[in-house]
Motif scaffolding. Sequence first.
Motif, short mmCIF file in Angstrom:
data_model
loop_
_atom_site.label_atom_id
_atom_site.label_comp_id
_atom_site.label_asym_id
_atom_site.label_seq_id
_atom_site.Cartn_x
_atom_site.Cartn_y
_atom_site.Cartn_z
N PRO A 156 -10.10 9.95 6.17
CA PRO A 156 -8.86 10.64 5.80
C PRO A 156 -7.62 9.82 6.14
CG PRO A 156 -9.85 11.66 7.72
CD PRO A 156 -10.81 10.63 7.26
N ILE A 157 -7.31 8.86 5.24
CA ILE A 157 -6.15 8.01 5.45
C ILE A 157 -5.03 8.37 4.49
CG2 ILE A 157 -5.29 5.62 5.34
CD1 ILE A 157 -8.20 4.77 6.11
N VAL A 158 -5.38 8.54 3.21
CA VAL A 158 -4.34 8.87 2.23
C VAL A 158 -4.29 10.38 1.97
CG1 VAL A 158 -4.28 6.64 1.08
CG2 VAL A 158 -5.94 8.33 0.35
N TYR A 159 -5.31 11.10 2.43
CA TYR A 159 -5.28 12.57 2.33
C TYR A 159 -5.50 13.12 3.73
CZ TYR A 159 -10.27 11.45 2.31
OH TYR A 159 -11.49 10.94 2.63
N PRO A 160 -5.03 14.34 4.00
CA PRO A 160 -5.17 14.85 5.36
C PRO A 160 -6.60 15.30 5.68
CG PRO A 160 -4.04 16.43 3.99
CD PRO A 160 -4.24 15.22 3.15
N TYR A 161 -6.94 15.25 6.95
CA TYR A 161 -8.28 15.60 7.42
C TYR A 161 -8.68 17.01 6.97
CZ TYR A 161 -11.95 16.86 10.78
OH TYR A 161 -13.11 17.30 11.35
N ALA A 162 -7.72 17.94 6.95
CA ALA A 162 -8.04 19.33 6.60
C ALA A 162 -8.60 19.42 5.19
CB ALA A 162 -6.80 20.20 6.72
N GLN A 163 -8.24 18.46 4.35
CA GLN A 163 -8.75 18.44 2.98
C GLN A 163 -10.27 18.27 2.96
OE1 GLN A 163 -6.11 18.42 0.16
NE2 GLN A 163 -7.98 19.52 -0.39
N VAL A 164 -10.81 17.56 3.94
CA VAL A 164 -12.27 17.38 4.03
C VAL A 164 -12.89 18.50 4.84
CG1 VAL A 164 -14.00 15.58 4.32
CG2 VAL A 164 -11.59 15.01 4.55
N SER A 165 -12.28 18.83 5.96
CA SER A 165 -12.93 19.75 6.90
C SER A 165 -13.05 21.15 6.32
CB SER A 165 -12.17 19.78 8.22
OG SER A 165 -10.87 20.24 8.00
N TYR A 204 0.84 -1.19 0.00
CA TYR A 204 0.00 0.00 0.00
C TYR A 204 0.87 1.24 0.00
CZ TYR A 204 -4.79 -1.63 0.73
OH TYR A 204 -6.02 -2.15 0.56
N LEU A 205 1.87 1.20 0.86
CA LEU A 205 2.77 2.34 1.03
C LEU A 205 3.45 2.68 -0.30
CD1 LEU A 205 3.96 4.32 2.97
CD2 LEU A 205 5.69 2.63 3.59
N ALA A 206 3.97 1.64 -0.96
CA ALA A 206 4.68 1.85 -2.22
C ALA A 206 3.74 2.46 -3.26
CB ALA A 206 5.26 0.53 -2.72
N VAL A 207 2.55 1.88 -3.39
CA VAL A 207 1.61 2.34 -4.41
C VAL A 207 1.17 3.77 -4.12
CG1 VAL A 207 -0.69 2.00 -5.38
CG2 VAL A 207 0.80 0.04 -4.99
N PHE A 208 0.75 4.04 -2.90
CA PHE A 208 0.24 5.36 -2.59
C PHE A 208 1.36 6.41 -2.65
CE2 PHE A 208 -3.36 3.14 -0.38
CZ PHE A 208 -4.28 3.50 -1.34
N TYR A 209 2.57 5.97 -2.32
CA TYR A 209 3.68 6.92 -2.39
C TYR A 209 3.88 7.38 -3.83
CZ TYR A 209 8.13 9.14 -1.66
OH TYR A 209 9.14 10.07 -1.60
N VAL A 210 3.88 6.39 -4.74
CA VAL A 210 4.07 6.72 -6.16
C VAL A 210 2.92 7.59 -6.64
CG1 VAL A 210 4.13 5.75 -8.48
CG2 VAL A 210 5.47 4.70 -6.65
N VAL A 211 1.68 7.20 -6.33
CA VAL A 211 0.52 7.92 -6.85
C VAL A 211 0.45 9.33 -6.25
CG1 VAL A 211 -2.00 8.01 -6.92
CG2 VAL A 211 -0.81 5.85 -7.35
N PHE A 212 0.56 9.45 -4.97
CA PHE A 212 0.29 10.74 -4.34
C PHE A 212 1.50 11.66 -4.34
CE2 PHE A 212 -3.37 8.47 -3.07
CZ PHE A 212 -4.36 9.43 -3.01
N THR A 213 2.66 11.11 -4.08
CA THR A 213 3.81 11.99 -3.97
C THR A 213 4.46 12.25 -5.32
OG1 THR A 213 4.12 11.03 -1.81
CG2 THR A 213 5.91 12.37 -2.63
N VAL A 214 4.54 11.20 -6.18
CA VAL A 214 5.20 11.38 -7.46
C VAL A 214 4.22 11.91 -8.51
CG1 VAL A 214 6.54 10.25 -9.27
CG2 VAL A 214 6.81 9.54 -6.88
N PHE A 215 3.07 11.27 -8.68
CA PHE A 215 2.13 11.68 -9.73
C PHE A 215 1.37 12.94 -9.33
CE2 PHE A 215 1.54 6.97 -11.17
CZ PHE A 215 2.85 6.95 -11.61
N LEU A 216 0.71 12.92 -8.17
CA LEU A 216 -0.18 14.02 -7.80
C LEU A 216 0.56 15.15 -7.09
CD1 LEU A 216 -3.35 12.02 -6.64
CD2 LEU A 216 -3.05 13.29 -8.76
#
Lengths: 293, 280
Positions: free
Chosen positions: A198-207, A55-67
């Motif tokens: 809010p697991i892969v994005y921070p809570y502030a993004q929703v609130s 999970y860590l590897a995939v989300f790292y690539v998607v969120f940190t590298v791509f997005l």
Amino acid sequence: MDRSDVSDRPGPVRRIRDIWIYRELLENLVRKELKVKYKNSALGFVWSLLNPMLYLAVFYVVFTVFLKSSIPSFPIFLLAGLLPYNLFSAGLGGGTSSIVGNVGLVGKVWFPREILPLASIGAAMVHFALQLLVLAAALVVFWFEPSWSYLPLLIPAMIVLLVLVASLAIALSAINVYARDTQHLLELVLLAWFWMTPIVYPYAQVSTTSIGNLALLNPLTPIVITFQRALWGNPIVGIATGKGGSKPLHALPDASQWWYLRNLGIVAAVSVGLVFFAFWIFGRLEDDFAENI
Amino acid sequence: MAATSGAARHEYGDASGLAPAATAAAAVQPPSIEADHISASYHVKIDNDNLRDDLRRLFRRADSGGRLIPALRDVSFDVQKGSVLAVIGRNGAGKSTLCRVILGTLPPDEGRVVVRGRMNMLAPGLGFSEALTGRENITLGGLANGLSPARLAEITEEIGEFSQLSSYLDLPMRSYSSGMRMRLSSSIAVFLDPEILLIDEALTGGDAAFTEHIAERTAQLTGEGRTIVIVSHGLQSVKSMATEVLWLHQGRVAEFGDPDDVVAKYMRYCRIESLNLSDV
């Protein structure tokens, strides 16, 4: 077992006491579940370590590298939220099909059958403990310091999480005997639940959105943000505002330990209510388990 | 669901309601099992993929697309300590349901059952999990029956010897033949050391020598003052073992009493039935 009046239907308190009396069976069923899950697999328990790492590897690539998300110490942030979610999801998923999966025991002998969903949760706790090792390793590797003053909050957060998942698993395990749609529906619900928390994005993004006030209605949210606050901290991150811009905000509510504790308390109260509901519906449905599995 | 009868049942909640009668006749031991006007039914879902019926099932017991089977009606009997009760009757007479009610896995709709003493059921395939070894299944079955881990550790080897499966105990259950499974589950129930042993059709499985083996051990248990309830089709063994016979017919008590007497009546009934059948 020595029970005099067998025609009696026990209430919740008696049920909890019966579960305690049969705790050794519970322990044994947890062991059985772990053994059956990894029988004939070469890697065995390593699989429960590989899950969060992948999970860590995939989300790292998607969120940190791509997005190009700029969450600092992303591995710590992700694992802090993912681990309690994994416990919830594995316990609830396994628990829901636990009665149906134990034909041999149900109906042939009297024992408090709530033990079966609870055993699935016990097995999920073992995986959780192993996954904590991954998190601990990450903390050491990145030489990351958790928020010591928030760390004690992990104990109530953990208790609330377990009561919540136990009540839901007990209720759903009984319902699933009669409506097998439950276990299939649950897979979809858990997927939605993962992204709504809010697991892969921070809570502030929703609130900060128009429905931000509703964010805490998700009972997993107070638990997850407590884990994040205690283990990851509360740095300022860039929160996307919608017009392509972003503004710097605290990732989590900039509040005291009491605020976090209060939210956990609300979830705890709801969960205790759910426990009574779960025992009620389980007691209503368990008479006919043997005929319907 | 019969909510009113449910409430009535709870009035009897604690067994102390019986105490006055028991103390009045202090010399007489209370019966091991007391069944007082029990009626029981169970609900079978007719296979469907109808979500509406599923939802109905959760909230109302009747009217849910399944079938409510009234299996026992107004059944009363006592089993004295140390006696052997044989339950006979045709298929579908409610024998197995009676076992489940006594066991406590199916609470009756009406009436009350009181069981005094540790009770175990000898049932084929109790809780067996294919992936576990024989030894692990003994542990699981024993714990589910309320045995302490310490006691289990003591009896596991004995169970292995008694079932003549010592050398197979560490093999996974899926490698066992059906006869071996039968032997293991029978042996477990016998070694659980119950004060009350419930046997459901168990004598029909396993090979002849082992059946004898079990019968011997059962007789030994009775000699020790244990109570036995046996559901059986073998009328010969019923006559030789039982001290009382309960004949169930369509969920009701047809006869209850002396083995020779009840078995004779039952056989007469069966003969008439078979004559009727051959006439058709």
